[in-house]
Every structure is written in C-alpha cells, then in structure tokens.
Design an enzyme around this catalytic site. Structure first.
Site, short mmCIF file in Angstrom:
data_model
loop_
_atom_site.label_atom_id
_atom_site.label_comp_id
_atom_site.label_asym_id
_atom_site.label_seq_id
_atom_site.Cartn_x
_atom_site.Cartn_y
_atom_site.Cartn_z
N SER A 87 0.80 -1.22 0.00
CA SER A 87 0.00 0.00 0.00
C SER A 87 0.84 1.27 0.00
O SER A 87 0.31 2.36 -0.19
CB SER A 87 -0.94 0.03 1.21
OG SER A 87 -0.23 0.35 2.38
N LYS A 115 1.44 4.15 7.43
CA LYS A 115 0.67 5.02 6.53
C LYS A 115 1.08 6.48 6.71
O LYS A 115 1.66 6.85 7.73
CB LYS A 115 -0.84 4.89 6.82
CG LYS A 115 -1.44 3.53 6.51
CD LYS A 115 -1.51 3.25 5.03
CE LYS A 115 -2.17 1.90 4.76
NZ LYS A 115 -1.34 0.77 5.22
#
Length: 207
Positions: A127, A165
């Site tokens: 991701s 993230k």
C-alpha cells in the site's frame, strides 16, 4: 524538576527512581498504575512515552515488556553497540500486528542521525509502493507519540493492529493514507489511533 517534564511525568519518574529495587523485574504499565494508584492505563502510557522520548526510561522488549530507568551513558554506549531493536513486521496494506522478535540490527548512524529511540520493522504489503516503500523493505522508525500531518507513521489501530501510513489529523478524525492509487484512505476517530513512531529511514536488499 526536569525542565521538560510535566508534574505528572516528574512524579512517575521520581517514583521509578525511589522504587527501582522494589520490583523484581521492570514494572509493566499495569503494575506501575497499580503501584501509583492510577486508574487510566492509557494516560500512564502517554506519560511514560514522554519519559522515553526524554531519554529517562526505556521499554524492555521480549516477553517481559516492563519500563526501566535508562542508566547513565547506557544509551550512548551499550545500546548503540548492540544495534536497534528489530520488532518484526509492519503492514503496508491492511493493519497487521507488529511482532516483537527480541532481535537487534546494526543500522548506519547516518540513517538515525540524532534520534536515540529507534527500531526496525519489515514492511509487509504494497500500500506504500508509490512512496517507494516495497514489500520486504526494512524501515527505521523513530519512537514518538506525535507526528505532523504528512508524516509516514506507525499507527496502532484500536490498540490491536499496527500499520504504516501517511497520517492526516483533523478535528474529530484521523485519516491514514496509503500510497497506492488502487487503495482508499482509512478513516478513524482520534481515540482509535495511537502513533507509535515515524519513518526516518529505509533499507532494501536484492537477494
């Protein structure tokens, strides 16, 4: 009182100093709460995190996750010579629990710079590929409980799963952004997300 500490942080530090020999092992957060008659473990974690960032205490890894006082000069000598703690995998995809392997890894000083409290994780998932962070990469994380918007952080979600993230913090909302155009940002309330560190370096092997 140490100039950088709040009154509560100073009280916890003084308690650890005065009661260092009272505990058979470095006390866990729960044991520290019980010993000081404090009911909020979450609040205790925040105060202890500030002491860790100040270099006054350090977390013990492995099966016994206690909090001990940093010995004078220890952080600059023995700990550095042993390398940084290697704490397992971190998800760059869906949240994945970070696993403590109680291993250490030598990391070049130019990567860590002046950061004292750092650890290493292996990236799992894709991701963050548009930031050049690939599955299997090693990332160096500076331990901190705060971050600026735009920082890439290790975020603990619901006190259960950790993920890597880019963070965006708004009033009443925390957004964890992937760096993969096929994935959507993840939205949480602030009490669901706890910052455990921010990305300061990256390593990759080709074998």
């Amino acid at each position: 009182m140490h100039a950088t500490l709040t009154r509560r942080q100073q009280e916890i530090y003084d308690f650890l100093v005065l009661n260092e020999h009272r505990f058979a092992h470095p006390p866990t957060l729960a044991e520290l709460c019980d010993a000081m008659n404090l009911s909020s473990r979450g609040s205790m974690h925040k105060q202890v995190q500030a002491l860790i960032e100040a270099g006054l205490v350090e977390p013990m890894n492995g099966r016994r996750r206690g909090i001990r006082l940093t010995q004078p000069g220890e952080a600059d000598t023995a700990e550095e010579s042993r390398g940084l703690p290697f704490l397992g995998k971190i998800a760059a995809g869906r949240p994945l629990e970070a696993v403590t392997d109680d291993q250490r890894m030598q990391i070049p000083e130019w990567i860590t710079g002046q950061s004292r409290n750092c650890y290493v994780l292996t990236v799992s998932g894709d991701s963050m590929i548009e930031e050049g962070i690939l599955d299997g990469d090693l990332v160096v994380i500076e331990q901190t409980s705060t971050a600026r918007n735009g920082d890439i952080v290790v975020a603990l979600v619901d006190e259960a799963e950790a993920t890597l993230k880019r963070i965006e913090q708004k009033p009443g909302e925390v957004i964890l952004h992937p760096a993969n155009s096929s994935l959507q940002p993840m939205h949480y309330s602030p009490d669901q997300v706890r910052i455990q560190g921010k990305l300061i370096g990256q390593l990759r092997t080709y074998h």
